[in-house]
Design an enzyme around this catalytic site. Structure first.
Site, mmCIF file in Angstrom:
data_model
loop_
_atom_site.group_PDB
_atom_site.id
_atom_site.type_symbol
_atom_site.label_atom_id
_atom_site.label_comp_id
_atom_site.label_asym_id
_atom_site.label_seq_id
_atom_site.Cartn_x
_atom_site.Cartn_y
_atom_site.Cartn_z
ATOM 1 N N ASP A 222 0.810 -1.217 0.000
ATOM 2 C CA ASP A 222 0.000 0.000 0.000
ATOM 3 C C ASP A 222 0.850 1.277 0.000
ATOM 4 O O ASP A 222 1.998 1.260 0.430
ATOM 5 C CB ASP A 222 -0.879 0.039 1.263
ATOM 6 C CG ASP A 222 -2.009 -0.968 1.208
ATOM 7 O OD1 ASP A 222 -2.028 -1.801 0.283
ATOM 8 O OD2 ASP A 222 -2.869 -0.926 2.101
ATOM 9 N N HIS A 273 -5.941 3.133 -4.241
ATOM 10 C CA HIS A 273 -5.865 3.381 -2.791
ATOM 11 C C HIS A 273 -6.227 4.848 -2.513
ATOM 12 O O HIS A 273 -5.678 5.467 -1.613
ATOM 13 C CB HIS A 273 -4.467 3.039 -2.286
ATOM 14 C CG HIS A 273 -4.341 2.877 -0.791
ATOM 15 N ND1 HIS A 273 -5.273 2.229 -0.017
ATOM 16 C CD2 HIS A 273 -3.377 3.291 0.076
ATOM 17 C CE1 HIS A 273 -4.886 2.249 1.262
ATOM 18 N NE2 HIS A 273 -3.743 2.903 1.339
ATOM 19 N N HIS A 277 -5.173 9.651 -0.020
ATOM 20 C CA HIS A 277 -5.046 8.893 1.234
ATOM 21 C C HIS A 277 -5.745 9.584 2.393
ATOM 22 O O HIS A 277 -5.227 9.675 3.510
ATOM 23 C CB HIS A 277 -3.582 8.604 1.583
ATOM 24 C CG HIS A 277 -3.406 7.353 2.401
ATOM 25 N ND1 HIS A 277 -3.682 7.315 3.748
ATOM 26 C CD2 HIS A 277 -3.031 6.105 2.065
ATOM 27 C CE1 HIS A 277 -3.454 6.089 4.191
ATOM 28 N NE2 HIS A 277 -3.067 5.332 3.187
ATOM 29 N N HIS A 369 3.434 -2.220 3.721
ATOM 30 C CA HIS A 369 3.489 -0.828 3.286
ATOM 31 C C HIS A 369 4.739 -0.535 2.472
ATOM 32 O O HIS A 369 5.851 -0.710 2.948
ATOM 33 C CB HIS A 369 3.432 0.106 4.496
ATOM 34 C CG HIS A 369 2.107 0.079 5.172
ATOM 35 N ND1 HIS A 369 1.838 -0.740 6.240
ATOM 36 C CD2 HIS A 369 0.962 0.737 4.895
ATOM 37 C CE1 HIS A 369 0.576 -0.571 6.599
ATOM 38 N NE2 HIS A 369 0.025 0.316 5.803
HETATM 39 ZN ZN LIG Z 1 -2.642 3.329 3.079
#
Ligand SMILES: [Zn+2]
Length: 404
Positions: A222, A273, A277, A369
């Site tokens: 991500d 995504h 964010h 991540h």
């Molecule tokens: Zn994220």
């Protein structure tokens, strides 16, 4: 002392939630002891060497009080740099503080702060984190002094990413399934203390080899792309002949179009995504729509095809979020490694990898991540552990088919 457990409500529960929250765990302080509070308690218990049963008895409560006290005393030094002996000072990050704010306070550019503190993503600073301030830099008493603009320039236009973590649960397709997923995952969190002592894949014992033979799991990354970490992740995947899904942030993608194309050309999947964010659930319908649409459009423009998967920042699976994703033909995808989050970086990466590997089940989705050096560094070892355990890394679509 009475136990506090799932299903309880009231001020006692609220107090527990407040302490969990101050310990860096994400819970809603609403006085209702639900699945999330229980998952947070289990995680807290695990981290503190307690029996991870999700029930707050005297020991857990005492540990929570100790932790809260410890944090409160370290807060005393926050807000101003304190001495770190020779070689500079430390700055303790305050609640909700961003790196660019700190940069202005201490008069050091975010780029330099990031570099000396090993921060890949300037949004990943968390409350209580100690940042090294370089020697010779002068704390800036005037918040709007020159230089703040330069610092702001290197900050990606994403809002607070810090503190996401750790409680979002399961792989979820609809809000209705959320509850069932939470319940299904509870045993995973509960088994942590057991898995620590049991034979694990990759250990010396031959008996433990191929413990997870034939299981299919998907890898997801991500928050990228990032100029420095994404290429390293891609290289690692290539070396292992593995594919992954990258849930990218639209505003990051426009800064690194070459990396977006590389992700696709090397056989990986791109997921949406969001554009910036943000926490989506609280946005106006128009802003929410734009967060999803803009990221989709960027991916479409760069690669010629629209993504199929969507992962809301912060695991924010509100019905409005799922609906907007669905209106863009996106499947909302969560993750399975709730108890094995790579952020904050695990204190013991080897144990993290052993625990994660031992927790795998068929159709498991691993979320990591991009933008974290700690993750980049543990990735080759994780891949090795998966291989030793006999796990097959498959595309996300295959995992979703297996579990839907
Ligand atoms: Zn994220």
């Amino acid at each position: 002392m009475p136990l506090v457990k799932k299903g309880d409500t009231g001020p006692e529960v609220r107090e527990i939630q407040r302490m969990l929250s101050e310990s860096g765990l994400r819970v809603t302080v609403d006085g209702k002891f639900g699945d999330r509070t229980e998952a947070a308690i289990k995680l807290f218990q695990k981290r503190n060497g307690l029996i991870s049963d999700g029930v707050v008895g005297p020991k857990t409560k005492a540990a929570l009080q100790r932790e809260t006290k410890k944090r409160a005393s370290s807060d005393l030094s926050s807000g101003s740099p304190s001495s770190a002996g020779k070689g500079g000072t430390f700055y303790v990050v305050k609640k909700n503080e961003t790196l660019s704010e700190i940069s202005r306070k201490v008069g050091v550019p975010t780029t330099l702060l990031s570099k000396i503190n090993g921060i890949q993503n300037p949004n990943f600073v968390r409350e209580g984190q100690k940042l090294k301030i370089p020697e010779g830099s002068m704390p800036d008493k005037t918040p709007n002094a020159a230089g703040s603009k330069g610092a702001a320039d290197v900050q990606p236009p994403t809002s607070e990413i810090n503190n996401l973590r750790s409680l979002e649960v399961g792989r979820i397709y609809t809000p209705e399934q959320l509850k069932g997923m939470l319940e299904a995952l509870a045993p995973v969190a509960g088994s942590l203390s057991i898995s620590r002592g049991s034979p694990v894949p990759g250990s010396r014992s031959d008996d433990s080899k191929k413990l997870k033979q034939g299981l299919r799991v998907a890898l997801t990354f991500d928050d990228g792309p990032f100029s420095v970490t994404t290429p390293v992740i891609l290289d690692t995947l290539k070396q292992n002949g593995s594919s992954a899904t990258f849930f990218i942030v639209g505003s990051m993608a426009v800064q690194h179009p070459d990396l977006v194309r590389r992700i696709i050309s090397e056989g990986h999947i791109l997921g949406n995504h969001s554009y910036s964010h943000s926490a989506l659930r609280g946005l106006s319908p128009k802003d929410l729509y734009n967060e999803v649409r803009r990221a989709n459009a960027i991916i479409q423009n760069l690669t010629g095809s629209s993504p199929k998967f969507f992962r809301p920042p912060y695991g924010d699976f509100g019905k409005n979020v799922i609906d907007v994703a669905a209106s863009h033909d996106l499947t909302a995808v969560a993750w399975s490694n709730v108890a094995f989050n790579d952020y904050p970086p695990p204190e013991d990466p080897e144990e993290f990898i052993r625990g994660l590997t031992a927790s795998l089940t068929d159709g498991y989705t691993i979320m990591l991540h991009d933008g974290l050096w700690s993750t980049v560094n543990l990735l080759p070892k994780l891949m090795k552990s998966l291989k030793n355990a006999g796990v097959k890394i498959v595309p996300l679509s295959e995992v979703l088919d297996a579990t839907s």
